[in-house]
Design a protein around this motif. Structure first.
Motif, PDB file in Angstrom:
ATOM      1  N   GLY A   1      -3.458  -1.458  -2.699  1.00  0.00           N
ATOM      2  CA  GLY A   1      -4.411  -2.610  -1.984  1.00  0.00           C
ATOM      3  C   GLY A   1      -5.735  -1.659  -1.822  1.00  0.00           C
ATOM      4  O   GLY A   1      -6.098  -1.011  -2.807  1.00  0.00           O
TER       5      GLY A   1
ATOM      6  N   VAL B   1      -4.279   6.593  -1.906  1.00  0.00           N
ATOM      7  CA  VAL B   1      -3.898   5.363  -1.360  1.00  0.00           C
ATOM      8  C   VAL B   1      -3.877   4.494  -2.395  1.00  0.00           C
ATOM      9  O   VAL B   1      -5.348   4.515  -3.407  1.00  0.00           O
ATOM     10  CB  VAL B   1      -4.794   4.738   0.068  1.00  0.00           C
ATOM     11  CG1 VAL B   1      -4.486   3.214   0.185  1.00  0.00           C
ATOM     12  CG2 VAL B   1      -4.577   5.945   1.446  1.00  0.00           C
ATOM     13  N   SER B   2      -3.164   3.444  -2.929  1.00  0.00           N
ATOM     14  CA  SER B   2      -3.123   2.866  -3.766  1.00  0.00           C
ATOM     15  C   SER B   2      -2.540   1.816  -3.433  1.00  0.00           C
ATOM     16  O   SER B   2      -1.418   1.353  -2.664  1.00  0.00           O
ATOM     17  CB  SER B   2      -2.395   3.229  -5.594  1.00  0.00           C
ATOM     18  OG  SER B   2      -1.099   4.633  -4.343  1.00  0.00           O
TER      19      SER B   2
ATOM     20  N   THR C   1      -3.310   2.932   7.965  1.00  0.00           N
ATOM     21  CA  THR C   1      -3.875   2.301   8.260  1.00  0.00           C
ATOM     22  C   THR C   1      -3.585   1.941   9.395  1.00  0.00           C
ATOM     23  O   THR C   1      -2.644   2.053  10.266  1.00  0.00           O
ATOM     24  CB  THR C   1      -3.672   0.609   7.307  1.00  0.00           C
ATOM     25  OG1 THR C   1      -1.859   0.545   6.874  1.00  0.00           O
ATOM     26  CG2 THR C   1      -3.915   1.251   5.582  1.00  0.00           C
TER      27      THR C   1
ATOM     28  N   ASN D   1     -10.197   6.350  -3.283  1.00  0.00           N
ATOM     29  CA  ASN D   1      -9.491   5.850  -2.561  1.00  0.00           C
ATOM     30  C   ASN D   1      -8.785   7.193  -1.513  1.00  0.00           C
ATOM     31  O   ASN D   1      -7.267   6.972  -1.865  1.00  0.00           O
ATOM     32  CB  ASN D   1      -8.240   5.025  -4.073  1.00  0.00           C
ATOM     33  CG  ASN D   1      -9.127   3.302  -3.905  1.00  0.00           C
ATOM     34  OD1 ASN D   1     -10.031   3.340  -3.741  1.00  0.00           O
ATOM     35  ND2 ASN D   1      -8.407   3.032  -4.717  1.00  0.00           N
TER      36      ASN D   1
ATOM     37  N   VAL E   1       0.687  -0.862   0.256  1.00  0.00           N
ATOM     38  CA  VAL E   1       0.159  -0.231   0.192  1.00  0.00           C
ATOM     39  C   VAL E   1       0.631   1.238   0.417  1.00  0.00           C
ATOM     40  O   VAL E   1       2.092   0.922   0.948  1.00  0.00           O
ATOM     41  CB  VAL E   1      -1.366  -0.292   1.185  1.00  0.00           C
ATOM     42  CG1 VAL E   1      -1.417   1.031   0.868  1.00  0.00           C
ATOM     43  CG2 VAL E   1      -2.200  -0.959   1.412  1.00  0.00           C
ATOM     44  N   GLN E   2       0.759   2.029  -1.321  1.00  0.00           N
ATOM     45  CA  GLN E   2       0.813   3.966  -0.791  1.00  0.00           C
ATOM     46  C   GLN E   2       0.157   4.373  -0.552  1.00  0.00           C
ATOM     47  O   GLN E   2      -1.174   4.065  -0.862  1.00  0.00           O
ATOM     48  CB  GLN E   2       1.843   3.613  -2.240  1.00  0.00           C
ATOM     49  CG  GLN E   2       2.952   2.493  -2.968  1.00  0.00           C
ATOM     50  CD  GLN E   2       2.827   1.545  -3.122  1.00  0.00           C
ATOM     51  OE1 GLN E   2       1.518   1.629  -3.962  1.00  0.00           O
ATOM     52  NE2 GLN E   2       3.353   0.350  -2.999  1.00  0.00           N
TER      53      GLN E   2
ATOM     54  N   PHE F   1      -8.696  -0.186  -0.873  1.00  0.00           N
ATOM     55  CA  PHE F   1      -8.530   0.813  -0.008  1.00  0.00           C
ATOM     56  C   PHE F   1      -9.400   1.033   1.017  1.00  0.00           C
ATOM     57  O   PHE F   1     -10.294   1.245   2.134  1.00  0.00           O
ATOM     58  CB  PHE F   1      -8.846   2.788  -0.202  1.00  0.00           C
ATOM     59  CG  PHE F   1      -8.938   3.482   0.272  1.00  0.00           C
ATOM     60  CD1 PHE F   1     -10.189   4.375   0.117  1.00  0.00           C
ATOM     61  CD2 PHE F   1      -8.319   4.492   1.514  1.00  0.00           C
ATOM     62  CE1 PHE F   1     -10.645   5.281   1.068  1.00  0.00           C
ATOM     63  CE2 PHE F   1      -8.511   5.493   2.120  1.00  0.00           C
ATOM     64  CZ  PHE F   1      -9.291   6.204   2.160  1.00  0.00           C
TER      65      PHE F   1
ATOM     66  N   TYR G   1     -10.267  -1.159   4.683  1.00  0.00           N
ATOM     67  CA  TYR G   1      -8.897  -0.237   5.597  1.00  0.00           C
ATOM     68  C   TYR G   1      -9.222   0.157   6.792  1.00  0.00           C
ATOM     69  O   TYR G   1     -10.072   1.237   5.891  1.00  0.00           O
ATOM     70  CB  TYR G   1      -7.320  -0.190   5.716  1.00  0.00           C
ATOM     71  CG  TYR G   1      -7.511  -0.971   4.242  1.00  0.00           C
ATOM     72  CD1 TYR G   1      -6.326  -0.357   2.837  1.00  0.00           C
ATOM     73  CD2 TYR G   1      -6.352  -2.022   5.047  1.00  0.00           C
ATOM     74  CE1 TYR G   1      -5.800  -0.910   2.181  1.00  0.00           C
ATOM     75  CE2 TYR G   1      -5.728  -3.075   4.169  1.00  0.00           C
ATOM     76  CZ  TYR G   1      -5.546  -2.731   2.156  1.00  0.00           C
ATOM     77  OH  TYR G   1      -4.392  -3.296   1.592  1.00  0.00           O
TER      78      TYR G   1
END
Length: 117
Positions: free
Chosen positions: A26, A23-24, A97, A76, A1-2, A28, A31
């Motif tokens: 994963g 968020v990228s 997260t 996201n 996850v970034q 999103f 979480y």
């Protein structure tokens, strides 16, 4: 996850600012997410958290009633609306997260918020 936070800047005391976190890498929407901040010379601290669906939010006492956390799962993106800012809110703000008030996973790049008196 970034995680990539943005939207910081310089604001006068009493002003408002909204920071965002994209968020990228994963899922999103699965979480729980949180915001943290780190002031110069201090440890990183929890600011606000939100459940995966957005129904539950919780805050540090120092920001309760002034800050609002929200999320847009379609984009996201995590948000933190900050009102009635104080000089003591000056810090680098990070998203993460979370499990409760505890972060897990990697930290992304933060965004600097400076509140002048």
């Amino acid at each position: 996850v970034q995680l990539q936070a943005s939207g910081g800047g310089l604001v006068q005391a009493g002003g408002s600012l909204r920071v965002s976190c994209v968020v990228s890498g994963g899922t999103f929407s699965s979480y729980a997410m949180g915001w943290f901040r780190q002031a110069p010379g201090k440890e990183r601290e929890f600011v606000a958290g939100i459940s995966w669906g957005g129904a539950r939010t919780y805050y540090a006492d120092s920001v309760k009633g002034r800050f609002t956390i929200s999320r847009d799962n379609a984009r996201n993106t995590l948000y933190l609306q900050m009102n009635s800012l104080k000089p003591e809110d000056t810090a680098a703000y990070y998203c993460a997260t979370v499990e409760g008030r505890n972060p897990f996973g990697s930290w992304g790049q933060g965004t600097l918020v400076t509140v002048s008196s």
